[in-house]
Design a protein around this motif. Structure first.
Motif, PDB file in Angstrom:
ATOM      1  N   ALA A 197       0.813  -1.224   0.000  1.00 16.91           N
ATOM      2  CA  ALA A 197       0.000   0.000   0.000  1.00 16.91           C
ATOM      3  C   ALA A 197       0.844   1.270   0.000  1.00 16.91           C
ATOM      4  O   ALA A 197       0.363   2.340  -0.396  1.00 16.91           O
ATOM      5  N   ARG A 242      -1.343   2.050  -5.826  1.00 20.58           N
ATOM      6  CA  ARG A 242      -2.729   2.495  -5.740  1.00 20.58           C
ATOM      7  C   ARG A 242      -3.495   1.959  -6.947  1.00 20.58           C
ATOM      8  O   ARG A 242      -3.022   2.045  -8.071  1.00 20.58           O
ATOM      9  N   SER A 243      -4.666   1.410  -6.700  1.00 23.09           N
ATOM     10  CA  SER A 243      -5.550   0.923  -7.774  1.00 23.09           C
ATOM     11  C   SER A 243      -4.826  -0.004  -8.747  1.00 23.09           C
ATOM     12  O   SER A 243      -5.038   0.049  -9.960  1.00 23.09           O
ATOM     13  N   THR A 284       6.094   8.494  -4.010  1.00 21.69           N
ATOM     14  CA  THR A 284       5.375   8.178  -2.780  1.00 21.69           C
ATOM     15  C   THR A 284       6.101   8.806  -1.597  1.00 21.69           C
ATOM     16  O   THR A 284       7.187   9.379  -1.758  1.00 21.69           O
ATOM     17  N   TYR A 342      -2.628  -5.497  -0.653  1.00 19.24           N
ATOM     18  CA  TYR A 342      -2.239  -4.123  -0.323  1.00 19.24           C
ATOM     19  C   TYR A 342      -1.572  -3.993   1.039  1.00 19.24           C
ATOM     20  O   TYR A 342      -0.648  -3.195   1.214  1.00 19.24           O
TER      21      TYR A 342
END
Length: 201
Positions: free
Chosen positions: A62, A66-67, A74, A108
């Motif tokens: 995570a 993302r997605s 990040t 995630y």
């Protein structure tokens, strides 16, 4: 009376040497040939992120995805200082990290580099250190000169040689003080040696 032997007796201590560009590609090539998806992702992300070992091994999926897509940038909070630091994830690293996540079917909230021994835990910094030394030995370098900080220092050392932008490197490393960045890179010594090499007398 017992004489205690110093822990560093016979060992080379101090700043660990960063990798050179050719050495980076030599390690990458060997990991690709071996189809070592895990270590290739670890190596590339270690170079890009410039994170300390404790922060790299503790990354979760995570933190960087993302997605279903790996992020180009990040931010994480560093364990040692408690301050946030941003880092980029280059296209090559995104590709290798995604391949590792897919290969391992990681979720995630899984650790990006899970322990093979303890379920629900990440690999230890000691395990990461051993992996780094294996990379170093694979291309014929002296392992006593290198460590996990070699991976952390590599990209910023190359950037400093190119741009001499200390403030940018301070931000990339997440240092609070510019003096820490100077000491970390060994800049004064490095610049003095380069100046001396250029003087032909």
């Amino acid at each position: 009376m017992d004489k205690r032997i110093a822990w560093n007796k016979g060992r080379l201590v101090g700043q660990k040497v960063p990798l050179k560009l050719q050495e980076i590609w030599s390690i990458r090539t060997r990991l690709e040939i071996a189809n070592n998806i895990r270590e290739l992702a670890m190596f590339n992300l270690g170079i890009d992120s410039k994170l300390r070992a404790c922060d790299l091994v503790a990354l979760k999926v995570a933190d960087i995805m993302r997605s279903g897509d790996i992020l180009a940038r990040t931010c994480i909070v560093q364990h040692k200082t408690g301050t946030p630091v941003q880092f980029e994830i280059t296209p090559l690293t995104r590709k290798t990290v995604k391949a590792w996540i897919d290969n391992k079917s990681l979720n995630y909230f899984d650790f990006l580099f899970p322990s093979r021994i303890k379920k629900g835990k990440h690999i230890t910094t000691r395990s990461y250190f051993r992996i780094v030394l294996k990379w170093i030995k694979s291309i014929g370098l002296d392992p006593s000169l290198y460590g996990t900080h070699s991976i952390r220092r590599t990209k910023v050392s190359i950037l400093y040689k190119r741009d001499k932008n200390l403030r940018a490197i301070q931000l990339l490393l997440g240092h609070k003080k510019i003096e820490s960045t100077v000491r970390y890179l060994g800049i004064e010594v490095q610049d003095a040696l380069e100046a001396s090499e250029k003087l032909d007398i």
